[in-house]
Scaffold this active site. Structure first.
Site, PDB file in Angstrom:
ATOM      1  N   ASP A 103      33.652  37.996  40.323  1.00  0.00           N
ATOM      2  CA  ASP A 103      32.477  38.720  39.836  1.00  0.00           C
ATOM      3  C   ASP A 103      32.788  40.125  39.335  1.00  0.00           C
ATOM      4  OD1 ASP A 103      33.020  39.769  42.508  1.00  0.00           O
ATOM      5  OD2 ASP A 103      31.151  40.869  42.250  1.00  0.00           O
ATOM      6  N   PHE A 113      40.907  43.983  35.099  1.00  0.00           N
ATOM      7  CA  PHE A 113      39.885  43.396  35.959  1.00  0.00           C
ATOM      8  C   PHE A 113      39.413  42.084  35.350  1.00  0.00           C
ATOM      9  CE2 PHE A 113      35.810  43.037  38.183  1.00  0.00           C
ATOM     10  CZ  PHE A 113      36.224  43.333  39.472  1.00  0.00           C
ATOM     11  N   ASP A 161      45.251  41.072  44.950  1.00  0.00           N
ATOM     12  CA  ASP A 161      45.315  42.265  44.113  1.00  0.00           C
ATOM     13  C   ASP A 161      46.161  43.307  44.863  1.00  0.00           C
ATOM     14  OD1 ASP A 161      44.604  44.167  42.142  1.00  0.00           O
ATOM     15  OD2 ASP A 161      42.752  44.699  43.151  1.00  0.00           O
ATOM     16  N   ARG A 201      30.228  35.137  37.921  1.00  0.00           N
ATOM     17  CA  ARG A 201      30.914  34.149  38.768  1.00  0.00           C
ATOM     18  C   ARG A 201      30.795  32.747  38.187  1.00  0.00           C
ATOM     19  NH1 ARG A 201      32.146  36.645  43.717  1.00  0.00           N
ATOM     20  NH2 ARG A 201      30.600  38.100  44.495  1.00  0.00           N
ATOM     21  N   LYS A 220      33.319  36.002  48.558  1.00  0.00           N
ATOM     22  CA  LYS A 220      32.692  34.885  47.872  1.00  0.00           C
ATOM     23  C   LYS A 220      33.601  34.288  46.801  1.00  0.00           C
ATOM     24  CE  LYS A 220      28.151  37.163  47.873  1.00  0.00           C
ATOM     25  NZ  LYS A 220      27.104  37.695  46.950  1.00  0.00           N
ATOM     26  N   GLY A 221      34.564  35.072  46.335  1.00  0.00           N
ATOM     27  CA  GLY A 221      35.283  34.741  45.106  1.00  0.00           C
ATOM     28  C   GLY A 221      35.965  33.387  45.075  1.00  0.00           C
ATOM     29  N   GLU A 226      42.511  31.916  48.428  1.00  0.00           N
ATOM     30  CA  GLU A 226      42.083  33.186  47.824  1.00  0.00           C
ATOM     31  C   GLU A 226      41.846  33.021  46.325  1.00  0.00           C
ATOM     32  OE1 GLU A 226      41.775  36.270  49.171  1.00  0.00           O
ATOM     33  OE2 GLU A 226      43.394  36.615  50.611  1.00  0.00           O
ATOM     34  N   ASP A 227      40.862  33.743  45.836  1.00  0.00           N
ATOM     35  CA  ASP A 227      40.629  33.812  44.389  1.00  0.00           C
ATOM     36  C   ASP A 227      41.710  34.649  43.709  1.00  0.00           C
ATOM     37  OD1 ASP A 227      39.773  36.141  45.664  1.00  0.00           O
ATOM     38  OD2 ASP A 227      37.914  36.331  44.522  1.00  0.00           O
ATOM     39  N   LYS A 270      47.784  39.508  41.044  1.00  0.00           N
ATOM     40  CA  LYS A 270      47.941  40.699  40.206  1.00  0.00           C
ATOM     41  C   LYS A 270      49.014  41.575  40.849  1.00  0.00           C
ATOM     42  CE  LYS A 270      43.830  42.434  39.016  1.00  0.00           C
ATOM     43  NZ  LYS A 270      42.703  43.403  39.176  1.00  0.00           N
TER      44      LYS A 270
HETATM   45  P1  5GP Z   1      42.806  42.914  47.441  1.00  0.00           P
HETATM   46  O1  5GP Z   1      42.875  44.188  46.653  1.00  0.00           O
HETATM   47  O2  5GP Z   1      42.473  43.206  48.869  1.00  0.00           O
HETATM   48  O3  5GP Z   1      44.046  42.081  47.279  1.00  0.00           O
HETATM   49  O4  5GP Z   1      41.623  42.061  46.844  1.00  0.00           O
HETATM   50  C1  5GP Z   1      40.350  42.103  47.439  1.00  0.00           C
HETATM   51  C2  5GP Z   1      39.294  41.427  46.631  1.00  0.00           C
HETATM   52  O5  5GP Z   1      39.012  42.241  45.514  1.00  0.00           O
HETATM   53  C3  5GP Z   1      39.589  40.069  46.041  1.00  0.00           C
HETATM   54  O6  5GP Z   1      39.422  39.004  46.938  1.00  0.00           O
HETATM   55  C4  5GP Z   1      38.536  40.028  44.947  1.00  0.00           C
HETATM   56  O7  5GP Z   1      37.294  39.644  45.482  1.00  0.00           O
HETATM   57  C5  5GP Z   1      38.479  41.480  44.505  1.00  0.00           C
HETATM   58  N1  5GP Z   1      39.278  41.683  43.285  1.00  0.00           N
HETATM   59  C6  5GP Z   1      40.512  42.197  43.160  1.00  0.00           C
HETATM   60  N2  5GP Z   1      40.917  42.194  41.869  1.00  0.00           N
HETATM   61  C7  5GP Z   1      39.877  41.653  41.183  1.00  0.00           C
HETATM   62  C8  5GP Z   1      39.659  41.364  39.801  1.00  0.00           C
HETATM   63  O8  5GP Z   1      40.475  41.568  38.901  1.00  0.00           O
HETATM   64  N3  5GP Z   1      38.447  40.794  39.498  1.00  0.00           N
HETATM   65  C9  5GP Z   1      37.484  40.538  40.432  1.00  0.00           C
HETATM   66  N4  5GP Z   1      36.349  39.990  40.000  1.00  0.00           N
HETATM   67  N5  5GP Z   1      37.675  40.786  41.732  1.00  0.00           N
HETATM   68  C10 5GP Z   1      38.847  41.336  42.099  1.00  0.00           C
HETATM   69 MG    MG Z   2      34.123  40.930  44.323  1.00  0.00          MG
END
Ligand code: 5GP
Ligand code: MG
Length: 177
Positions: free
Chosen positions: A159, A152, A103, A165, A43-44, A99-100, A131
């Site tokens: 969220d 975070f 990470d 959000r 959703k982000g 992408e939001d 990140k």
């Molecule tokens: P990934 O670790 O696979 O790159 O990120 C997966 C998802 O984790 C992101 O799309 C996001 O929804 C959530 N996420 C990762 N880091 C953060 C953060 O710092 N804050 C929030 N709210 N969500 C995060």
């Molecule tokens: Mg999330």
């Protein structure tokens, strides 16, 4: 539900808007006349995608994909699945994943693999935030917005257990209440 984490401001809505405009200018330069499909990862990314396309004054399409990766908490559940797939065909189309945040990179790597198998004409990634300190798998971010520390973050679509959000700015969660 009732806990109140302490939030500290990281990016103001003005900084976010300037970044969205900058990314839109780069995307416009590369996709004008190509009628791309922008695919928001739910959703982000919903708020970012909605703002981004307002600066894109040429024909494009919008799609969403929803994955299950993170559970209710902040750590990845590890295994990623497609919960809601695409309505349109991406074969032969120019596809931009929106992408939001990138990470660990596991979500983006999964989405790129999933979409790549559908044989798009091109496949790129636009991420509002990044990140890099947490990366577990390399991801090439073609349109890169803001770098965030190993904290975070919430707000502007992001969220914390489904909360925050709706905040127009982006904050760091300093403690878990
Ligand atoms: P990934 O670790 O696979 O790159 O990120 C997966 C998802 O984790 C992101 O799309 C996001 O929804 C959530 N996420 C990762 N880091 C953060 C953060 O710092 N804050 C929030 N709210 N969500 C995060
Ligand atoms: Mg999330």
């Amino acid at each position: 539900m009732s806990s109140q984490p302490k939030l500290s401001l990281l990016f103001t809505k003005d900084e976010i808007q300037a970044t969205v405009k900058k990314l839109a200018a780069e995307i416009r330069r590369d996709y004008l006349g190509k009628q791309p499909i922008l695919i928001g990862v739910l959703k982000g990314s919903f708020m970012f995608l909605a703002d981004l396309i307002r600066f894109l004054d040429f024909p494009l399409e919008v799609e969403f994909i929803r994955l299950s990766s993170y559970g209710r908490g902040r750590e990845s559940a590890g295994k990623i699945k497609v919960v809601q797939g695409l309505q349109s065909k991406v074969k032969g189309r120019h596809v931009l994943v929106v992408e939001d945040i990138v990470d660990t990179g596991l979500t983006s790597a999964f989405v790129l693999d999933y979409l790549g198998k559908k044989k798009p004409a091109s496949l790129k990634v636009c991420a509002l935030t990044d990140k890099p300190s947490r990366r577990q798998t390399p991801v090439n971010i073609d349109y890169h917005g803001l770098t965030v520390p190993d904290k975070f973050i919430v707000g502007y679509g992001l969220d914390w257990d489904e909360r925050f959000r709706n905040l127009p700015d982006i904050y760091v969660v300093e403690n878990e209440g």
